[in-house]
Write an enzyme that holds these catalytic residues in place. Structure first.
Site, PDB file in Angstrom:
ATOM      1  N   LYS A 169       0.793  -1.223   0.000  1.00 57.68           N
ATOM      2  CA  LYS A 169       0.000   0.000   0.000  1.00 57.68           C
ATOM      3  C   LYS A 169       0.832   1.284   0.000  1.00 57.68           C
ATOM      4  O   LYS A 169       0.374   2.329  -0.476  1.00 57.68           O
ATOM      5  CB  LYS A 169      -0.946   0.005   1.202  1.00 57.68           C
ATOM      6  N   SER A 423       0.525 -10.023  -0.628  1.00 58.43           N
ATOM      7  CA  SER A 423       0.368  -8.570  -0.568  1.00 58.43           C
ATOM      8  C   SER A 423       0.489  -7.957   0.812  1.00 58.43           C
ATOM      9  O   SER A 423       0.631  -6.736   0.924  1.00 58.43           O
ATOM     10  CB  SER A 423      -0.997  -8.189  -1.155  1.00 58.43           C
TER      11      SER A 423
END
Length: 627
Positions: A169, A423
């Site tokens: 992110k 992720s």
């Protein structure tokens, strides 16, 4: 990971106007051929989603100082046409199947007819010049030897869980913030998140030397908001849900002149996430069959597709969503963005009700489809990653790995090379218990079964003999003198002599039971049984007018009192089973006596309560085990 409390709301969805800046849009000949279409798109109006907030708590640099205030009610725009609301159950298909395939005409269109190509080229050029490496690392692409050997496919792991904030992110957040002017940085930034986006914005602000405010729901665990505060950001705890925190952040951005940093639906954020695709293309030493990408709002997969589909168009870009959070698959299926009426919170990093407008446009034109996976499969992939690399992924972080394995098994893929993006690794310790319980079920190494056994001497010995060499890890039985048969609930490990799952073992055992008149049911895929009913064995009862519901209680003081104030003493509560699931909320099974004549009143109370709920009266396992 964000605490989720879903209330029925009439708040319109945020739409982002396309940013027309010199660093992003590059005029091309193809764009000029579509000038009229582009001009029409630029006239879109930006609407801001607003809602009334609860009390706020601003966490200052001194941990002992907490300021509380009441915010004014926010005005709601009524101009945005509402999105179609659908249930996740309206689109379900077998795990591993490639569904949600975009409209074929977009793939068959000529260059002059296809608007995605010039925009994708613009994304590509901006990805190449992105400055994300001021804060992010080029994460390694690692070979997963054990998993590759087991499924017969070369599996490569793109280790975004090794980033400074343990998630990809920060790429998008920093890329957008690095392009802000000096005046914008001086006024500061703000975002709403209780997860990885919050930490990405906080770290980016620290590196850029600007003030950052992070709005987080009051249900956010202390460990999360303290992690953000340690990075130098100012934390404001506001509202019971993410929607309320977001509305507060957008209002404060307008009032203070701060720049709102969205989690996914902005070109600069998408460009930052797209650097993951650029690295994969550069790092891969052999041709790739597919790249599997976790999907929440769609920023990561849109950015990766925008780069990879122009550089290596033969590589499939496949999204992966939980089966109970399939907003992108449903949107692609219907050819327009839809809103989920409820969303599963286990993989909370991708628990999004509505995908982004710009991310959906790119995905519709560029990706190959979406694979859906179960909660059990996600848990199995968390365990696989631990066994492979001794790393513990969060549920959303293991999503792509679960999808890659399911896809390869479904299509019988052998000898190909695939990439799964790990992720994120911001896992809460209290979530691990549930993961360990479900991991072997997800890998089909363990089964949950129920068998009717005669209440007579010798029946238990016969039952054990029929089980054979299979290992039982849990067994529940309660004698009932009023009945001729007992119901036994048990879990079995399904391994053959070389440690591999054999479905035939289970089928053979069930056949042995049935041949001896011991009726046996496989309940392995029933979440109600795994979460609640197996813990309630022995509490069978037949209650008149009993209604069974599953609620998600927000993990905060007063949640139970609010529930009881809504229903009691109006209706009698006949069953209550609480199951913590980490910060996403508590999974609570509730039985309530509600006469049919009062159902409309009851549903109105449920809606006003604002907790996510599911009616379980049609679940056959409840009648089997509890009535």
């Amino acid at each position: 990971m964000e605490a989720l409390t879903f209330a029925h709301s009439h708040v319109p969805l945020q739409h982002f106007a396309r940013v027309n800046s010199s660093h992003f849009f590059i005029k091309t000949q193809v764009e000029s051929q579509h000038k009229q279409k582009q001009e029409k798109k630029k006239k879109k109006t930006t609407f801001v989603a607003t809602t009334s907030t609860k009390g706020t708590a601003e966490v200052s640099e001194k941990p002992s100082t907490v300021l509380t205030s009441r915010e004014k009610p926010l005005k709601t725009s009524s101009s945005t046409p509402p999105l179609k609301k659908l249930s996740t159950e309206s689109l379900q298909y077998e795990s591993g199947y490639l569904g949600g395939v975009p409209d074929q005409f977009l793939r068959d269109a000529t260059d002059d007819e296809r608007e995605g190509i010039p925009n994708a080229m613009t994304y590509l050029t901006n990805i190449l010049s992105s400055k994300v490496y001021d804060v992010a690392i080029e994460s390694p692409l690692q070979y997963a030897a054990k998993l590759s050997e087991r499924i017969g496919v070369n599996v490569l792991l793109k280790r975004e869980d090794l980033q400074p904030v343990f998630s990809f992110k920060l790429r998008g957040a920093y890329n957008m913030m690095a392009k802000l002017s000096g005046d914008q940085l001086e006024r500061g930034v703000i975002c709403s998140s209780a997860g990885n986006h919050a930490q990405g914005v906080a770290l980016a602000a620290q590196r850029l030397g600007c003030d950052a405010v992070i709005a987080m729901p009051v249900t956010t665990p202390e460990i999360k908001w303290k992690s953000v505060k340690r990075l130098g950001a100012k934390v404001v705890l506001v509202g019971d849900s993410y929607d309320e925190a977001q509305a507060y952040a957008k209002q404060r951005a307008e009032e203070e002149g701060r720049t709102f940093i969205p989690p996914f639906d902005h070109p600069d954020v998408i460009i930052g996430q797209g650097t993951v695709g650029m690295e994969i293309v550069r790092q891969a030493e052999e041709p790739l069959h597919a790249i599997f990408v976790p999907v929440g709002g769609g920023g990561l997969i849109a950015g990766i597709a925008a780069y990879v589909k122009l550089v290596c168009p033969q590589v499939k870009i496949i999204g992966v969503e939980p089966s109970d959070a399939n907003a992108m698959a449903l949107s692609l299926h219907h050819g327009q963005r839809i809103m989920l009426d409820q969303v599963g919170g286990f993989a909370d990093g991708v628990a999004v009700k509505v995908v982004g407008e710009e991310t959906f446009r790119l995905c519709r034109e560029l990706i190959d489809g979406v694979v859906l996976v179960s909660r059990d499969a996600i848990c199995a992939s968390i365990k696989d990653m631990f066994e492979e690399k001794r790393s513990i992924l969060e549920p959303a972080g293991a999503l792509a790995l679960a999808g890659a394995e399911a896809y390869c098994k479904y299509y019988g893929l052998k000898g190909e090379t695939v990439v799964a993006i790990t992720s994120g690794a911001n896992m809460n310790f209290d979530r691990l218990r549930l993961v360990t319980e479900l991991a072997d079920v997800g890998r089909k190494r363990e089964a949950v079964l129920a068998t009717h056994m005669p209440e007579e001497p010798g029946s238990f010995k016969q039952f054990c003999e029929l089980i054979g060499p299979m290992n039982i890890t849990e067994f529940k039985y309660r004698y009932d003198a009023s009945k001729k048969e007992a119901l036994v609930l048990y879990r079995q490990v399904l391994l053959n002599f070389v440690g591999l799952h054999t479905v035939s073992e289970l089928a053979a055992m069930v056949n042995r039971m049935e041949s001896c008149q011991l009726r046996t049911m496989n309940l392995t895929t029933n979440d109600l049984v795994k979460d609640h009913l197996r813990h309630l064995m022995g509490g069978r009862s037949n209650v008149q007018n009993e209604l069974l519901c599953r609620f998600v209680f927000p993990e905060r003081p007063g949640a139970l009192v609010k529930f009881l104030d809504t229903f009691s003493p109006r209706w009698n509560i006949t069953l209550f089973h609480y199951r913590a699931q980490g910060e996403t909320g508590a999974n609570v099974l509730v039985g309530i006596q509600v006469p049919s004549s009062e159902m409309d009143e009851f549903r109105g109370c449920v809606d006003s309560l604002g907790y996510e709920y599911t009616d379980e009266m049609s679940n056959a396992a409840f009648r089997l085990l509890m009535q």
